[in-house]
Design an enzyme around this catalytic site. Structure first.
Site, short mmCIF file in Angstrom:
data_model
loop_
_atom_site.label_atom_id
_atom_site.label_comp_id
_atom_site.label_asym_id
_atom_site.label_seq_id
_atom_site.Cartn_x
_atom_site.Cartn_y
_atom_site.Cartn_z
N HIS A 1 0.85 -1.19 0.00
CA HIS A 1 0.00 0.00 0.00
C HIS A 1 0.88 1.23 0.00
CE1 HIS A 1 -3.16 2.82 1.11
NE2 HIS A 1 -3.97 1.90 0.66
N ASP B 1 -7.98 -5.54 0.20
CA ASP B 1 -8.46 -6.42 -0.87
C ASP B 1 -8.05 -7.87 -0.69
OD1 ASP B 1 -9.73 -4.39 -2.33
OD2 ASP B 1 -7.81 -3.71 -3.09
N1 CMC Z 1 4.10 -7.54 -4.77
C1 CMC Z 1 5.43 -7.49 -4.97
N2 CMC Z 1 6.17 -6.39 -4.83
C2 CMC Z 1 5.53 -5.26 -4.49
C3 CMC Z 1 4.13 -5.24 -4.25
C4 CMC Z 1 3.43 -6.43 -4.40
N3 CMC Z 1 2.11 -6.45 -4.19
N4 CMC Z 1 3.77 -3.98 -3.91
C5 CMC Z 1 4.88 -3.24 -3.93
N5 CMC Z 1 5.96 -4.01 -4.27
C6 CMC Z 1 7.35 -3.57 -4.33
C7 CMC Z 1 7.61 -2.78 -5.62
O1 CMC Z 1 8.05 -3.61 -6.66
C8 CMC Z 1 8.65 -1.79 -5.16
O2 CMC Z 1 9.89 -2.46 -5.17
P1 CMC Z 1 11.25 -1.62 -5.52
O3 CMC Z 1 11.36 -0.56 -4.47
O4 CMC Z 1 12.32 -2.65 -5.43
O5 CMC Z 1 11.04 -1.07 -6.89
C9 CMC Z 1 8.30 -1.52 -3.70
O6 CMC Z 1 7.58 -2.67 -3.26
C10 CMC Z 1 7.43 -0.28 -3.51
O7 CMC Z 1 6.31 -0.41 -4.37
P2 CMC Z 1 5.69 0.77 -5.22
O8 CMC Z 1 5.00 0.22 -6.41
O9 CMC Z 1 6.75 1.81 -5.47
O10 CMC Z 1 4.67 1.33 -4.19
P3 CMC Z 1 3.40 2.20 -4.52
O11 CMC Z 1 3.10 2.93 -3.27
O12 CMC Z 1 3.62 3.01 -5.75
O13 CMC Z 1 2.27 1.13 -4.86
C11 CMC Z 1 0.47 -0.39 -4.65
C12 CMC Z 1 1.28 0.73 -3.96
C13 CMC Z 1 -0.76 -0.69 -3.81
C14 CMC Z 1 0.00 0.09 -6.03
C15 CMC Z 1 1.36 -1.66 -4.79
O14 CMC Z 1 1.76 -2.11 -3.51
C16 CMC Z 1 0.65 -2.77 -5.56
O15 CMC Z 1 0.68 -2.78 -6.80
N6 CMC Z 1 -0.02 -3.75 -4.82
C17 CMC Z 1 -0.78 -4.78 -5.48
C18 CMC Z 1 -2.14 -4.22 -5.91
C19 CMC Z 1 -3.09 -4.02 -4.73
O16 CMC Z 1 -3.24 -4.89 -3.88
N7 CMC Z 1 -3.76 -2.85 -4.71
C20 CMC Z 1 -4.77 -2.52 -3.69
C21 CMC Z 1 -4.34 -1.38 -2.82
S1 CMC Z 1 -5.41 -1.19 -1.38
C22 CMC Z 1 -6.98 -0.84 -1.97
C23 CMC Z 1 -7.06 0.33 -2.88
O17 CMC Z 1 -6.35 1.32 -2.76
O18 CMC Z 1 -7.90 0.27 -3.79
#
Ligand code: CMC
Length: 431
Positions: free
Chosen positions: A308, A366
């Site tokens: 998140h 989720d």
């Molecule tokens: N699985 C594997 N690696 C992950 C995941 C994951 N679910 N989430 C983040 N990472 C890694 C990502 O690759 C990055 O690694 P690095 O620093 O080495 O590049 C690091 O963790 C930080 O991730 P980010 O993408 O820069 O973080 P963000 O804040 O931009 O993204 C997120 C947040 C929710 C989009 C992401 O965690 C994600 O894609 N999660 C899976 C989708 C999900 O479950 N979404 C629902 C969110 S809660 C409900 C809502 O908001 O609707």
């Protein structure tokens, strides 16, 4: 909020700009850069708004490090256990918990707006039956502005109130109609003698050919899911609603924009993607394979329902949702649900894995919601529409807060331009 006496000083290229620091009631201080361009001639750059507050708000507060979510100051776990969805709606919309009389009046106002204009039934028939219900929902909610002209004048507080109530009342009806349409069943009209969650279940699962009694356990579970998704401060879809409304667009169009944004798999679409992932994993012995894929930089796969932007600790909604999944499945007599077993084992393994520990990736809302919705009989394509139904009150509350703020301005981000500088047009024969 007290006037700030603190300032941050930015020095560059021989210039010095003093920037006021604003102190919120909770959360980190905020450097106010609104005069930076005027005083220093520079922009700030923050794609994805990772360090930028986009507005002032009194509705919801998240402490991502503690894993805390408060609506108008009340912790989400207390609201989920002791309150119910329409009371939380009132709290989000009006700022305080209602008295018994206020709640009764609010519930009756919502209940009296649950039917949609009859002409909307024909509107649905223009969609293909195999359309994703989110596609239909975006279209029909947007089309509400063509049906309810008398509540689109945003300068009139009364019309804003009517539009808010209409959306909270009618989006469930529209979502249920989108579902019925997708499975080729007749639309089921809302009933005003049953509560909000029970009414939604009835509109989804009843058929005119037989009587339908809503199971109170299912209604309670539905209400809990609605409550846990009601608002989440300035997330992508809420910010979309705020940006769309900042131009003065009508509220129905703005909420449709929020629904479109919610659909993406990184946001509300994650609940559908998560259950599909858990099913694909199938059995606990395949978990290591998926964990390895999630960690592989060359594989776009991510563990859905994990991670998140704000929570660097347990998502408090996920804790309640996990407990609810156990309770609901138990009450429904579903024991040894294989998907729940995979989810729990996946959570256990991921939370011990160095990659997830180091990056502070925890289950989000989720991760468990899909298991409950699946047990209740919803297809995965309805998971995100149900999120949209629940979040409508959050979008509406944030929209109302924004419109009634005299300091409201059109949202207009700046950019860091890296394209061509000025060049002269070349005639086609000379290229
Ligand atoms: N699985 C594997 N690696 C992950 C995941 C994951 N679910 N989430 C983040 N990472 C890694 C990502 O690759 C990055 O690694 P690095 O620093 O080495 O590049 C690091 O963790 C930080 O991730 P980010 O993408 O820069 O973080 P963000 O804040 O931009 O993204 C997120 C947040 C929710 C989009 C992401 O965690 C994600 O894609 N999660 C899976 C989708 C999900 O479950 N979404 C629902 C969110 S809660 C409900 C809502 O908001 O609707």
């Amino acid at each position: 909020m007290a006037e700030s006496t603190k300032t941050a000083t930015l020095s560059f290229e021989g210039k010095t700009v003093d920037l006021p620091i604003r102190t919120p009631t909770a959360g980190p201080d905020v450097v106010d850069i609104s005069k930076l361009y005027a005083q220093g001639g520079v922009f700030t750059h923050d794609p994805g708004y990772t360090s930028t507050s986009s507005c002032e708000s009194k509705i919801t507060f998240i402490d991502g490090d503690k894993g805390e979510l408060l609506h108008r100051g009340y912790p989400i776990d207390q609201l989920a256990q002791k309150s119910h969805y329409l009371e939380v709606c009132y709290l989000l919309l009006y700022g305080d918990l209602p008295t018994a009389a206020e709640l009764e009046d609010f519930e009756s106002r919502v209940t009296n707006h649950t039917m949609v204009h009859e002409q909307m039934h024909n509107f649905f028939r223009g969609f293909r039956r195999d359309a994703h219900p989110m596609a239909t929902l975006v279209g029909v909610v947007g089309a509400m502005s063509a049906f309810y002209h008398d509540s689109t004048d945003i300068s009139d507080p009364w019309q804003r109130e009517v539009a808010s109530i209409r959306m909270i009342a009618k989006v469930p009806t529209i979502a249920a109609m989108a579902y019925k349409y997708s499975i080729g069943q007749p639309f089921v009209y809302p009933r005003n003698d049953i509560d909000y969650a029970a009414n939604f279940l009835r509109m989804c699962f009843a058929v005119p050919a037989e009587d339908y009694e809503v199971d109170p356990i299912m209604a309670r579970a539905m209400d809990r899911i609605f409550t846990l998704h009601a608002d989440h401060e300035q997330n992508a879809s809420t910010s979309t609603v705020r940006l769309a409304s900042s131009s003065g667009a009508n509220p129905f169009a703005c909420i449709a924009a929020g629904i479109a944004c919610l659909w993406g798999p990184a946001h509300g679409g994650a609940n559908q993607a998560c259950l599909e992932m858990l099913r694909e994993i199938g059995t606990p012995d395949r978990i290591p394979e998926f964990i390895a894929r999630a960690k592989d930089k060359d594989d776009p796969f991510r563990l859905m329902g994990f991670g998140h932007r704000v929570y660097k600790n347990f998502d408090p909604r996920a804790k309640v949702m996990k407990q609810s999944a156990d309770e609901v499945l138990d009450l429904m007599g579903i024991h040894d649900n294989p998907t729940l077993q995979v989810a729990k084992e996946l959570e256990r393994i991921a939370l011990e894995d160095e990659y997830f520990v180091d990056k502070k990736l925890y289950p989000n809302v989720d991760f468990y919601s899909g298991i409950i919705l699946d047990a209740m009989g919803f297809p995965t394509s309805m998971f995100t529409p149900i999120f949209a139904v629940s979040r409508t009150v959050g979008w509406v509350s944030q929209w109302k807060e924004m419109i009634s703020d005299p300091a409201m301005k059109i949202g207009r981000p700046r950019q860091l331009y890296t394209g061509h500088t000025r060049r002269d047009y070349v005639d086609v024969e000379n290229r």
